[in-house]
Structures are given as C-alpha cells and as structure tokens.
Motif scaffolding. Structure first.
Motif, short mmCIF file in Angstrom:
data_model
loop_
_atom_site.label_atom_id
_atom_site.label_comp_id
_atom_site.label_asym_id
_atom_site.label_seq_id
_atom_site.Cartn_x
_atom_site.Cartn_y
_atom_site.Cartn_z
N ASP A 243 0.84 -1.21 0.00
CA ASP A 243 0.00 0.00 0.00
C ASP A 243 0.87 1.26 0.00
OD1 ASP A 243 -2.06 -1.80 0.23
OD2 ASP A 243 -2.77 -1.08 2.18
N LEU A 244 1.91 1.24 0.82
CA LEU A 244 2.80 2.40 0.92
C LEU A 244 3.44 2.71 -0.43
CD1 LEU A 244 4.51 1.55 4.34
CD2 LEU A 244 2.69 3.23 3.94
N VAL A 245 3.88 1.68 -1.12
CA VAL A 245 4.50 1.87 -2.44
C VAL A 245 3.50 2.47 -3.40
CG1 VAL A 245 5.47 0.66 -4.43
CG2 VAL A 245 6.22 0.06 -2.12
N ARG A 246 2.27 1.95 -3.41
CA ARG A 246 1.23 2.46 -4.32
C ARG A 246 0.91 3.92 -4.01
NH1 ARG A 246 -3.75 -1.21 -5.04
NH2 ARG A 246 -4.18 0.40 -6.60
N ILE A 247 0.87 4.27 -2.74
CA ILE A 247 0.57 5.65 -2.36
C ILE A 247 1.69 6.59 -2.79
CG2 ILE A 247 0.20 7.21 -0.41
CD1 ILE A 247 -1.21 4.81 1.00
N VAL A 248 2.93 6.18 -2.55
CA VAL A 248 4.08 7.02 -2.95
C VAL A 248 4.07 7.20 -4.47
CG1 VAL A 248 6.61 7.11 -3.10
CG2 VAL A 248 5.51 6.51 -0.94
N ASP A 249 3.81 6.15 -5.20
CA ASP A 249 3.73 6.27 -6.67
C ASP A 249 2.60 7.22 -7.07
OD1 ASP A 249 5.83 4.50 -7.01
OD2 ASP A 249 4.55 2.77 -7.49
N ALA A 250 1.48 7.12 -6.38
CA ALA A 250 0.34 8.00 -6.69
C ALA A 250 0.69 9.47 -6.41
CB ALA A 250 -0.88 7.58 -5.88
N VAL A 251 1.42 9.73 -5.34
CA VAL A 251 1.83 11.11 -5.02
C VAL A 251 2.79 11.63 -6.10
CG1 VAL A 251 3.13 12.56 -3.39
CG2 VAL A 251 1.46 10.90 -2.53
N ALA A 252 3.77 10.83 -6.47
CA ALA A 252 4.73 11.25 -7.51
C ALA A 252 4.00 11.53 -8.82
CB ALA A 252 5.80 10.18 -7.71
N ASN A 253 3.07 10.67 -9.19
CA ASN A 253 2.31 10.88 -10.42
C ASN A 253 1.41 12.11 -10.33
OD1 ASN A 253 3.46 8.69 -11.73
ND2 ASN A 253 1.93 7.27 -10.96
N ALA A 254 0.78 12.31 -9.18
CA ALA A 254 -0.08 13.48 -9.00
C ALA A 254 0.74 14.76 -9.07
CB ALA A 254 -0.81 13.40 -7.65
N TYR A 255 1.92 14.76 -8.48
CA TYR A 255 2.80 15.93 -8.55
C TYR A 255 3.19 16.20 -10.00
CZ TYR A 255 6.90 18.88 -7.86
OH TYR A 255 7.80 19.91 -7.92
N SER A 256 3.54 15.16 -10.70
CA SER A 256 3.90 15.32 -12.11
C SER A 256 2.73 15.87 -12.92
CB SER A 256 4.37 13.98 -12.67
OG SER A 256 4.72 14.10 -14.01
#
Length: 183
Positions: free
Chosen positions: A68-81
C-alpha cells in the motif's frame, strides 16, 4: 525553487489528487482514516537528500502495508507530475505562444512600415532635406529603427522561452516506501 517544490508536493491539491487516483482511497492502510488526504500530509516525507537536485518522496508505515505504501508514494509522484509539472509546462508553452504571436504581429507592422518608407522614397528621387517627404521619411526611419530594436529583444526573449519550454525536466523523483515493524 526547492522549497517551492517541497511545498507543492505536500499541498492539499496534489495529495488530494493522489488519494483520488483509482484504487488508492480504498487501500487498507487508508480505510481507517477519517481524512486520507490529512493522514497522507502528516505521514509523507519529502526532501532533497544531501541538498541534491533529486527530490525524495517517502512514506513510512507498518510492514504489513508495504505494498500500500509503495502504491501511495507512486500516486503522489504521479499526482505531482500531473498537477504541477505538466500544468507548469502548459502555462509556459501558452505564454510562449502568445509572445510568438505578438512578435509575429510586430514583424508584420515593421514590414508594412518598411513598404510605406520605400513608397515615400520612390515618390521623391532626391528630396530637399526640409521637404515634407524627407521629414516623413526621417520620422518613419526612426520609428522603424525603434520597432526593430523591440523586435530583436522579443526574438531573443522568445528564444530563451523556447529553450526553457523544451528543456528536459530537471527534477528527478526518488520514490520509496519504508516498511518498519514498529509502526
């Protein structure tokens, strides 16, 4: 610039965009949270390690939720991008396009004035310095010189805008989720 990026990535609209991504809000680690965006803001760590140009995004949590943590971090990076970097580039390109149209319009004005100048010059082969045609020609030449200086400055600025708009994104993101048995 770094402080701005750190603030932007932890901003409500970026974190909310991350939580709204398909499958993120329903992750078990976020299920018990009254406000997933608020929880994410409190737990997300964003920094530039060793003052480098690389932005690190990390999230700590229980080992049982590592995926879950990995998916959330990926989602944050993608949202920032998506929400910051892409929109910033779009604004830059839009500004550049407007500026290019202004320069094109100015160059058209210079071309039109140059035609008028040549018409005046043709009308009088060797005008007297004090004649109306000579005075009009002199004034028009001064105006053309000024317009050309402005056009040259605008062309230089447009070139800088092109370089900035086409430069590769200088931000690298390190995404990591750290599972720890303590949490």
């Amino acid at each position: 610039m770094k402080k701005t990026q750190l603030a932007m990535i932890k901003s409500y609209f970026v974190l909310n965009a991350a939580v709204r991504k398909p499958g993120i809000a329903s992750l078990p680690i976020l299920q018990g949270q009254a406000d997933a965006t608020d929880w994410l803001e409190r737990h997300l760590e964003v920094r530039y390690p060793e003052d480098a140009e690389i932005l690190e995004i990390s999230l700590r949590g229980p080992e049982a939720y590592a995926t879950d943590l990995v998916r959330i971090v990926d989602a944050v990076a993608n949202a920032y991008s998506d929400e910051v970097l892409f929109k910033e580039r779009s604004r830059t390109l839009s500004s550049r396009d407007i500026f290019a149209r202004s320069l094109e319009s100015l160059n058209k004005k210079i071309a039109d004035k140059s035609e008028v100048y040549l018409d005046i010059a043709k009308e009088s082969d060797a005008p007297d310095e004090a004649s109306d045609a000579a005075l009009r020609q002199k004034a028009l030449q001064a105006e053309l010189d000024q317009l050309q200086r402005v056009a040259d400055e605008m062309a230089a600025k447009l070139l800088r805008m092109e370089i900035e708009a086409n430069a590769p994104q200088r931000i690298e993101l390190i995404q990591k989720a750290v599972a720890s048995p303590d949490d």
